[in-house]
Scaffold this motif. Structure first.
Motif, mmCIF file in Angstrom:
data_model
loop_
_atom_site.group_PDB
_atom_site.id
_atom_site.type_symbol
_atom_site.label_atom_id
_atom_site.label_comp_id
_atom_site.label_asym_id
_atom_site.label_seq_id
_atom_site.Cartn_x
_atom_site.Cartn_y
_atom_site.Cartn_z
ATOM 1 N N GLU A 68 58.828 108.047 -12.597
ATOM 2 C CA GLU A 68 59.976 108.842 -12.157
ATOM 3 C C GLU A 68 59.656 109.572 -10.848
ATOM 4 O O GLU A 68 60.491 109.665 -9.958
ATOM 5 C CB GLU A 68 60.360 109.854 -13.243
ATOM 6 N N LEU A 69 58.412 110.060 -10.720
ATOM 7 C CA LEU A 69 58.009 110.740 -9.487
ATOM 8 C C LEU A 69 57.960 109.768 -8.307
ATOM 9 O O LEU A 69 58.346 110.110 -7.185
ATOM 10 C CB LEU A 69 56.645 111.414 -9.681
ATOM 11 N N VAL A 70 57.491 108.549 -8.562
ATOM 12 C CA VAL A 70 57.461 107.537 -7.505
ATOM 13 C C VAL A 70 58.884 107.203 -7.060
ATOM 14 O O VAL A 70 59.176 107.089 -5.867
ATOM 15 C CB VAL A 70 56.721 106.266 -7.979
ATOM 16 N N ALA A 71 59.803 107.068 -8.032
ATOM 17 C CA ALA A 71 61.208 106.787 -7.693
ATOM 18 C C ALA A 71 61.811 107.950 -6.904
ATOM 19 O O ALA A 71 62.530 107.742 -5.924
ATOM 20 C CB ALA A 71 62.009 106.537 -8.969
ATOM 21 N N LEU A 72 61.512 109.175 -7.332
ATOM 22 C CA LEU A 72 62.007 110.373 -6.639
ATOM 23 C C LEU A 72 61.510 110.397 -5.202
ATOM 24 O O LEU A 72 62.280 110.633 -4.258
ATOM 25 C CB LEU A 72 61.545 111.626 -7.395
ATOM 26 N N SER A 73 60.219 110.126 -5.016
ATOM 27 C CA SER A 73 59.630 110.123 -3.682
ATOM 28 C C SER A 73 60.216 108.999 -2.825
ATOM 29 O O SER A 73 60.573 109.199 -1.662
ATOM 30 C CB SER A 73 58.109 109.952 -3.802
ATOM 31 N N THR A 74 60.356 107.807 -3.428
ATOM 32 C CA THR A 74 60.881 106.653 -2.692
ATOM 33 C C THR A 74 62.326 106.879 -2.254
ATOM 34 O O THR A 74 62.698 106.624 -1.102
ATOM 35 C CB THR A 74 60.804 105.387 -3.566
ATOM 36 N N GLY A 75 63.149 107.358 -3.181
ATOM 37 C CA GLY A 75 64.571 107.526 -2.893
ATOM 38 C C GLY A 75 64.871 108.640 -1.914
ATOM 39 O O GLY A 75 65.796 108.534 -1.099
ATOM 40 N N THR A 76 64.091 109.722 -1.963
ATOM 41 C CA THR A 76 64.383 110.883 -1.111
ATOM 42 C C THR A 76 63.580 110.884 0.180
ATOM 43 O O THR A 76 63.900 111.625 1.116
ATOM 44 C CB THR A 76 64.075 112.188 -1.867
ATOM 45 N N GLY A 77 62.511 110.072 0.211
ATOM 46 C CA GLY A 77 61.660 110.059 1.405
ATOM 47 C C GLY A 77 60.656 111.191 1.444
ATOM 48 O O GLY A 77 59.915 111.338 2.411
ATOM 49 N N ARG A 78 60.604 112.001 0.369
ATOM 50 C CA ARG A 78 59.637 113.098 0.313
ATOM 51 C C ARG A 78 58.323 112.574 -0.259
ATOM 52 O O ARG A 78 58.326 111.822 -1.236
ATOM 53 C CB ARG A 78 60.155 114.238 -0.576
ATOM 54 N N PRO A 79 57.171 112.955 0.336
ATOM 55 C CA PRO A 79 55.892 112.416 -0.143
ATOM 56 C C PRO A 79 55.482 113.011 -1.488
ATOM 57 O O PRO A 79 55.838 114.152 -1.814
ATOM 58 C CB PRO A 79 54.910 112.833 0.962
ATOM 59 N N LEU A 80 54.732 112.222 -2.244
ATOM 60 C CA LEU A 80 54.130 112.760 -3.459
ATOM 61 C C LEU A 80 53.078 113.792 -3.054
ATOM 62 O O LEU A 80 52.424 113.634 -2.022
ATOM 63 C CB LEU A 80 53.458 111.640 -4.258
ATOM 64 N N PRO A 81 52.875 114.833 -3.860
ATOM 65 C CA PRO A 81 51.863 115.837 -3.527
ATOM 66 C C PRO A 81 50.487 115.198 -3.354
ATOM 67 O O PRO A 81 50.101 114.332 -4.133
ATOM 68 C CB PRO A 81 51.885 116.775 -4.735
ATOM 69 N N LEU A 82 49.750 115.628 -2.341
ATOM 70 C CA LEU A 82 48.430 115.056 -2.058
ATOM 71 C C LEU A 82 47.488 115.232 -3.234
ATOM 72 O O LEU A 82 46.662 114.375 -3.510
ATOM 73 C CB LEU A 82 47.839 115.707 -0.798
ATOM 74 N N MET A 83 47.599 116.354 -3.933
ATOM 75 C CA MET A 83 46.710 116.610 -5.059
ATOM 76 C C MET A 83 46.911 115.544 -6.139
ATOM 77 O O MET A 83 45.964 115.023 -6.715
ATOM 78 C CB MET A 83 46.959 118.007 -5.648
ATOM 79 N N LEU A 84 48.164 115.187 -6.408
ATOM 80 C CA LEU A 84 48.472 114.177 -7.416
ATOM 81 C C LEU A 84 47.901 112.832 -7.006
ATOM 82 O O LEU A 84 47.266 112.138 -7.787
ATOM 83 C CB LEU A 84 49.987 114.063 -7.613
ATOM 84 N N LEU A 85 48.107 112.459 -5.741
ATOM 85 C CA LEU A 85 47.602 111.177 -5.259
ATOM 86 C C LEU A 85 46.085 111.116 -5.325
ATOM 87 O O LEU A 85 45.503 110.113 -5.716
ATOM 88 C CB LEU A 85 48.066 110.936 -3.818
ATOM 89 N N ALA A 86 45.412 112.195 -4.954
ATOM 90 C CA ALA A 86 43.946 112.229 -4.976
ATOM 91 C C ALA A 86 43.427 112.079 -6.412
ATOM 92 O O ALA A 86 42.473 111.357 -6.665
ATOM 93 C CB ALA A 86 43.444 113.532 -4.367
ATOM 94 N N ASN A 87 44.084 112.763 -7.348
ATOM 95 C CA ASN A 87 43.653 112.673 -8.745
ATOM 96 C C ASN A 87 43.846 111.253 -9.290
ATOM 97 O O ASN A 87 42.996 110.745 -10.026
ATOM 98 C CB ASN A 87 44.426 113.670 -9.628
ATOM 99 N N LEU A 88 44.942 110.610 -8.942
ATOM 100 C CA LEU A 88 45.209 109.262 -9.433
ATOM 101 C C LEU A 88 44.212 108.265 -8.859
ATOM 102 O O LEU A 88 43.824 107.304 -9.518
ATOM 103 C CB LEU A 88 46.638 108.829 -9.069
ATOM 104 N N LYS A 89 43.754 108.505 -7.633
ATOM 105 C CA LYS A 89 42.791 107.599 -7.007
ATOM 106 C C LYS A 89 41.353 107.941 -7.388
ATOM 107 O O LYS A 89 40.433 107.221 -7.050
ATOM 108 C CB LYS A 89 42.934 107.675 -5.483
ATOM 109 N N GLY A 90 41.167 109.088 -8.064
ATOM 110 C CA GLY A 90 39.821 109.486 -8.446
ATOM 111 C C GLY A 90 39.010 110.030 -7.288
ATOM 112 O O GLY A 90 37.786 110.018 -7.302
ATOM 113 N N GLU A 91 39.681 110.494 -6.242
ATOM 114 C CA GLU A 91 38.987 110.996 -5.069
ATOM 115 C C GLU A 91 38.775 112.500 -5.193
ATOM 116 O O GLU A 91 39.585 113.216 -5.788
ATOM 117 C CB GLU A 91 39.804 110.718 -3.803
ATOM 118 N N PRO A 92 37.679 113.026 -4.621
ATOM 119 C CA PRO A 92 37.460 114.472 -4.641
ATOM 120 C C PRO A 92 38.491 115.193 -3.800
ATOM 121 O O PRO A 92 38.920 114.682 -2.762
ATOM 122 C CB PRO A 92 36.053 114.629 -4.038
#
Length: 200
Positions: free
Chosen positions: A175-199
């Motif tokens: 749902e967050l990916v759809a929200l980001s895609t449809g509105t053009g607003r980026p996903l929060p960097l913290m969320l993306l970093a956690n999903l990728k396993g990056e510090p």
């Protein structure tokens, strides 16, 4: 204790569907699975039976073939996996898909469904699926009822809660990916970093 396999997941969800519908293994094998496999080019193109006798023989042959897979007397063909799942109703597909991807260490992340709005990119909202997934997670929360998780919790209850929780996370992320895609607003960097396993 034997490890649960992909065949177990697919057969389990298919059996659950049969138990709650008018579909049978024989009907599924010939009317859905064989058709889907043929359309995907995974078996030879199905031919129209010349007569009733040929139709019945073909139907029986497919029933026996799928029955052997169901009862584990014949291996599940790996290339059939997604075609088989496509033959199940959406709810059963979703449950099986989430568990299969969890086995591979992945979340069930889908490409957002885009809708036709003239001149404006838009993604379809599926908040009802998020609500349903969270409700199913809460309904499966028996291990949490005494306020602790420990070795006295039923393994079956724990497994169910883990599966439903994974599905809830996947639904929320989709749902967050759809929200980001449809509105053009980026996903929060913290969320993306956690999903990728990056510090962070």
């Amino acid at each position: 204790m034997t490890m649960r396999t992909e065949r177990d997941v697919i057969v389990d969800q298919t059996s659950r569907w049969f138990a709650h519908s008018e579909w049978s293994l024989e009907r599924f094998a010939s009317e859905r699975l064989a058709v889907a496999l043929s359309a995907a080019g995974l078996i030879e193109e199905l031919e129209e039976p010349a007569d009733v006798e040929t139709y019945q023989k073909t139907r029986k042959a497919w029933s026996q073939r799928v029955a052997r897979i169901f009862h584990a007397t014949q291996p599940f063909p790996l290339e059939w996996k997604w075609a088989w799942l496509s033959c199940l109703p959406e709810d059963y597909q979703r449950s099986a898909r989430s568990e299969l991807l969890a086995m591979a260490g992945c979340f069930d992340v889908r490409i957002p469904e885009l809708v036709g709005v003239v001149g404006v990119p838009a993604a379809r909202a599926q908040l009802g699926q998020v609500t349903q997934a969270i409700g199913e997670f809460l309904a499966a929360s028996a291990p949490a009822h005494d306020g602790v998780y420990d070795h006295t919790d039923s393994p079956e209850d724990v497994d169910r809660m883990l599966i439903e929780g994974t599905e809830a996370i996947s639904a929320m992320f989709n749902e967050l990916v759809a929200l980001s895609t449809g509105t053009g607003r980026p996903l929060p960097l913290m969320l993306l970093a956690n999903l990728k396993g990056e510090p962070l």
